[in-house]
Motif scaffolding. Structure first.
Motif, PDB file in Angstrom:
ATOM      1  N   TRP A  72       8.047   1.451  -7.763  1.00 26.78           N
ATOM      2  CA  TRP A  72       6.712   1.983  -7.434  1.00 26.78           C
ATOM      3  C   TRP A  72       6.076   2.078  -8.900  1.00 26.78           C
ATOM      4  N   GLN A  73       6.766   2.462  -9.841  1.00 28.44           N
ATOM      5  CA  GLN A  73       6.075   2.547 -11.162  1.00 28.44           C
ATOM      6  C   GLN A  73       5.639   1.192 -11.756  1.00 28.44           C
ATOM      7  N   GLY A  74       6.387   0.232 -11.188  1.00 28.61           N
ATOM      8  CA  GLY A  74       5.861  -1.206 -11.336  1.00 28.61           C
ATOM      9  C   GLY A  74       5.744  -1.904 -12.703  1.00 28.61           C
ATOM     10  N   ALA A  78      -8.087   3.572  -3.530  1.00 24.52           N
ATOM     11  CA  ALA A  78      -6.858   3.236  -4.209  1.00 24.52           C
ATOM     12  C   ALA A  78      -6.617   3.056  -5.609  1.00 24.52           C
ATOM     13  N   HIS A  79      -7.569   2.650  -6.369  1.00 27.10           N
ATOM     14  CA  HIS A  79      -7.146   2.714  -7.826  1.00 27.10           C
ATOM     15  C   HIS A  79      -7.157   3.912  -8.609  1.00 27.10           C
ATOM     16  N   GLN A  80      -7.581   4.800  -7.940  1.00 27.27           N
ATOM     17  CA  GLN A  80      -7.731   6.404  -8.410  1.00 27.27           C
ATOM     18  C   GLN A  80      -6.487   6.883  -8.080  1.00 27.27           C
ATOM     19  N   MET A  81      -5.965   6.854  -6.759  1.00 31.41           N
ATOM     20  CA  MET A  81      -4.837   7.388  -6.394  1.00 31.41           C
ATOM     21  C   MET A  81      -3.481   6.630  -7.088  1.00 31.41           C
ATOM     22  N   PHE A  82      -3.650   5.397  -7.241  1.00 30.48           N
ATOM     23  CA  PHE A  82      -2.395   4.694  -7.838  1.00 30.48           C
ATOM     24  C   PHE A  82      -2.444   5.218  -9.583  1.00 30.48           C
ATOM     25  N   THR A  83      -3.591   5.297 -10.050  1.00 33.32           N
ATOM     26  CA  THR A  83      -3.626   5.563 -11.408  1.00 33.32           C
ATOM     27  C   THR A  83      -3.081   7.207 -11.747  1.00 33.32           C
ATOM     28  N   PHE A 131       0.609  -1.383  -8.958  1.00 42.29           N
ATOM     29  CA  PHE A 131      -0.423  -1.523  -7.859  1.00 42.29           C
ATOM     30  C   PHE A 131      -1.881  -1.141  -8.454  1.00 42.29           C
ATOM     31  N   THR A 132      -1.907  -0.271  -9.690  1.00 44.42           N
ATOM     32  CA  THR A 132      -3.058   0.166 -10.342  1.00 44.42           C
ATOM     33  C   THR A 132      -3.848  -1.098 -10.858  1.00 44.42           C
ATOM     34  N   GLU A 133      -3.098  -1.884 -11.385  1.00 37.44           N
ATOM     35  CA  GLU A 133      -3.552  -3.340 -11.961  1.00 37.44           C
ATOM     36  C   GLU A 133      -4.121  -4.257 -10.698  1.00 37.44           C
ATOM     37  N   ARG A 134      -3.365  -4.146  -9.570  1.00 38.50           N
ATOM     38  CA  ARG A 134      -3.758  -4.956  -8.559  1.00 38.50           C
ATOM     39  C   ARG A 134      -5.230  -4.626  -7.888  1.00 38.50           C
ATOM     40  N   SER A 135      -5.089  -3.253  -7.496  1.00 35.15           N
ATOM     41  CA  SER A 135      -6.344  -2.653  -7.349  1.00 35.15           C
ATOM     42  C   SER A 135      -7.673  -3.080  -8.330  1.00 35.15           C
ATOM     43  N   ALA A 136      -7.392  -2.846  -9.356  1.00 37.18           N
ATOM     44  CA  ALA A 136      -8.586  -2.937 -10.481  1.00 37.18           C
ATOM     45  C   ALA A 136      -8.860  -4.645 -10.477  1.00 37.18           C
ATOM     46  N   GLU A 168     -17.232  -5.284 -10.101  1.00 35.48           N
ATOM     47  CA  GLU A 168     -17.112  -4.050 -10.774  1.00 35.48           C
ATOM     48  C   GLU A 168     -16.413  -4.326 -11.982  1.00 35.48           C
ATOM     49  N   THR A 169     -16.955  -3.150 -12.917  1.00 34.33           N
ATOM     50  CA  THR A 169     -16.291  -3.360 -14.309  1.00 34.33           C
ATOM     51  C   THR A 169     -15.178  -2.440 -14.091  1.00 34.33           C
ATOM     52  N   VAL A 170     -13.916  -2.802 -14.659  1.00 35.63           N
ATOM     53  CA  VAL A 170     -12.827  -1.791 -14.794  1.00 35.63           C
ATOM     54  C   VAL A 170     -12.001  -2.151 -16.145  1.00 35.63           C
ATOM     55  N   PRO A 171     -12.106  -1.394 -16.885  1.00 33.16           N
ATOM     56  CA  PRO A 171     -11.397  -1.497 -18.199  1.00 33.16           C
ATOM     57  C   PRO A 171      -9.949  -1.889 -18.062  1.00 33.16           C
ATOM     58  N   ARG A 172      -9.315  -3.097 -18.904  1.00 28.84           N
ATOM     59  CA  ARG A 172      -8.247  -3.491 -18.633  1.00 28.84           C
ATOM     60  C   ARG A 172      -7.030  -2.510 -19.259  1.00 28.84           C
ATOM     61  N   ARG A 173      -6.152  -2.429 -18.474  1.00 20.78           N
ATOM     62  CA  ARG A 173      -4.897  -1.519 -18.914  1.00 20.78           C
ATOM     63  C   ARG A 173      -4.495  -2.089 -20.310  1.00 20.78           C
TER      64      ARG A 173
END
Length: 667
Positions: A409-411, A577-582, A589-594, A602-607
């Motif tokens: 789950w940490q991914g 989803a992105h907020q929950m995973f973050t 999963f955060t990156e997949r939703s981003a 939508e603009t989402v800063p890359r991790r």
């Protein structure tokens, strides 16, 4: 290691040379202090007075820096205490313990008085042995299973009658096994076998050897050993016989397809022939009956029985002797989609308080798993320190099941795959089929989170080829297989896996079960019905604490909406989803939703490389425990470090967080 052992020996020799230069009464005082491990100066001086040792005897030792006599008696080094003890003669040691026994108030501390009295005994003494046996239960309440084991072991050593010695040695072996000191347990079994044993006692010896083998290796040979022990016990003790059948079922579930003897169905069939309980069945009896039906008549037939068993486990007055069944109860709860039982922390708390190190690794593993399912990954990660400490201290095989789910789950791909591969090798080495299934489920989950669906389908398919056993890993594999197969165009494989999932979800019909069913159904549905299925999945999972799976439902719904050319609706689901995973720190999963949000415009800063936390993992663990009200001594006991080390870590925590008190840790 041999090198460390040699170093310790040299340090002790150095201390013994220093001791030899001290006056006789100073050495005698140090021996009294060494014989009293609590470090109570009042008790030490009372005993010293009985031996004719005056206050002036302390000065040479304090001047030499060997000991500090304040609110507590502190030796300069733990090896100095053992050096004092080793340098003394047998008569001097007995005299020191005898003085300490006489100096201890029998009304206030009868256990300590009895213990010192037993160490003063020059040979077998039934009165002393009987008193130790009588007080062993009180010792367990005050000092845990290790204290009870020590009392029973010494009682056996002092017992002159061979038959009584065998019985006490067996009790000591059982206590040492539960306390996680398997080597001493086996030694006490040898003491029992050298005494006079009844046929019933021989059956109990065989049982305990099988239990120790299972705890130490959890391997493929354990089911056969335990099944044989259960059958041998039938003529003597119905309750113990039934408990042993449950042990055998547990072992066969661990071994799975790698069992060298009877598989889980064979053990379940044997368990159904066990004599019924003499009284209305308790929690363990209900669990035995339910699992026996599960593996002979099928899942649906077992659900009512297993639900009764889980209700009994939730209500039972939990004692250390019931602990070994609670891991099985938790796994059963996962298989019945029962989050209420799965999220019960009593198992772990009682295992800690009782010092039940034989069952503590599994208790920690299921608690880690429960935290992961509820999305509390940092809390689960903090428990890993404790699990690693217990494993290192006892030599009991690691219980990586919660750790595998946590890593997946940490991914974090590299570290997760390393852990999964290591767990797979260990499972194959021990013959632990359960480990292969859960490692495969973790790998499939990891690859799905990384959107590597072909790899996820392969991992889930391989794990699914293993004979299914009780636990969340069974439907966990199928859930991942449905998503991966649907994404890669293997529709029939996904439909087949979904049909197997519905066998469990329709039999239990919990919100967790039906939410997962709806999400899987949505993946396989036509456009006209998929939306309603996704909405049902989100609605049902929102009523549970299974936050990771809820976030996945939002993600899958958002992905589907984007492909239906509904970008506005898609972004709403994907943002959730992105907020929950973050917030849950599920990186892949955060990156997949981003990525999906970016694809929708939508603009989402890359991790970027994450900022390293101010606190190390161990500092975080200690800070959490301190914030929850545990003392330095309590924390030290859980992590198998010294209270001074805890104090050092907390000092660093206070400095880093710029706080000055434990109260501030809570905020």
């Amino acid at each position: 290691s041999p090198r460390m052992g040699a170093l310790a020996g040299r340090i002790e020799e150095s201390y013994q040379r220093q001791l030899a230069a001290l006056p006789d009464d100073t050495r005698a005082l140090l021996l009294v202090a060494a014989a009293e491990p609590i470090g109570d100066p009042v008790l030490m001086w009372r005993a010293a007075e009985r031996l004719g040792i005056g206050i002036s005897a302390a000065a040479p030792a304090e001047v030499a820096g060997l000991v500090e006599l304040g609110a507590r008696v502190r030796f300069q080094h733990p090896l100095l205490r053992s050096a004092v003890y080793r340098a003394a003669g047998a008569d001097d040691i007995r005299n020191a313990h005898a003085a300490l026994a006489l100096a201890t108030d029998p009304a206030v501390d009868p256990e300590r008085r009895a213990w010192h009295g037993s160490q003063a005994a020059p040979g077998p003494d039934e009165d002393v042995a009987a008193e130790l046996e009588r007080l062993s239960e009180r010792a367990a309440r005050r000092g845990g299973l290790a204290a009870a084991a020590a009392f029973l072991e010494r009682a056996a050593e002092l017992t002159p009658d061979l038959a009584r010695r065998a019985r006490r040695a067996l009790a000591a072996a059982q206590a040492h096994h539960e306390a996680g000191t398997a080597d001493v347990a086996l030694r006490m079994l040898s003491v029992a076998e050298a005494s006079e044993l009844t046929d019933f006692d021989r059956a109990r010896v065989d049982l305990l050897r099988a239990q120790v083998a299972f705890t130490r290796r959890r391997g493929s040979e354990a089911p056969t050993l335990l099944l044989k022990a259960a059958k041998n016990l039938e003529p003597f003790d119905v309750a113990l016989c039934r408990e042993t059948y449950l042990d055998a079922l547990l072992a066969s579930m661990f071994a799975g397809a790698l069992a060298t003897g009877g598989d889980v169905r064979e053990v379940a069939e044997a368990a159904r022939t066990a004599p019924p309980p003499k009284a209305p069945g308790g929690a363990a009896d209900l669990l035995l009956d339910g699992l026996a039906v599960r593996f002979t008549d099928g899942y649906a037939a077992s659900v009512p029985l297993l639900r009764r068993a889980l209700a009994a486990f939730r209500d039972v007055n939990l004692t250390p002797d019931l602990l070994r069944w609670f891991w099985l109860a938790h796994i059963t709860a996962g298989n019945l989609w029962d989050e209420q039982t799965l999220d019960n922390a009593r198992h772990l708390n009682v295992a800690r308080d009782a010092g039940a190190l034989a069952t503590l690794p599994l208790a920690l593993a299921v608690r880690i798993g429960a935290y992961v399912l509820s999305g509390e990954l940092p809390t689960a990660d903090a428990l890993m320190n404790e699990l690693q400490a217990v494993t290192a201290a006892t030599g009991i095989p690691a219980a990586p099941y919660g750790a595998l789910l946590l890593a997946a789950w940490q991914g974090r791909e590299r570290s997760a795959l390393e852990l999964i591969d290591e767990a797979t090798r260990e499972a194959l080495h021990r013959g632990e089929g359960f480990g292969l299934i859960i490692a495969g489920a973790a790998k499939a989950l990891l690859y799905n989170s990384l959107a590597r669906y072909d790899d996820a389908a392969e991992a889930a398919s391989q794990a699914g080829e293993q004979a299914p056993v009780m636990g969340v890993e069974s439907w966990g594999v199928l859930v991942e297989l449905v998503e991966a197969s649907a994404r890669t165009g293997r529709r029939q494989r996904a439909i087949d896996a979904f049909a197997r999932i519905r066998e469990t979800t329709q039999a239990t019909r919990t919100e967790w079960a039906l939410g997962i069913e709806a999400r899987c159904r949505a993946l396989l549905s036509e456009a006209s019905s998929a939306e309603a299925a996704y909405e049902e999945a989100i609605e049902r999972l929102s009523r549970t604490r299974i936050r990771g799976e809820l976030a996945r439902a939002h993600l899958l719904f958002g992905e589907w909406l984007r492909r239906q050319n509904r970008p506005g609706d898609a972004r709403k689901q994907l943002r959730t989803a992105h907020q929950m995973f973050t917030s849950m720190r599920m990186e892949a999963f955060t990156e997949r939703s981003a990525a999906e949000l970016r694809a929708g415009g939508e603009t989402v800063p890359r991790r970027t490389a994450e900022t390293v936390s101010q606190l190390t993992q161990q500092e975080t663990q200690i800070a959490r425990m301190a914030a929850n009200g545990l003392s330095n001594t309590d924390i030290a006991g859980r992590l198998f470090i010294s209270p001074r080390t805890v104090e050092w870590h907390l000092t660093r925590v206070f400095t880093k967080l710029q706080i000055t008190s434990r109260r501030q840790l809570r905020t």
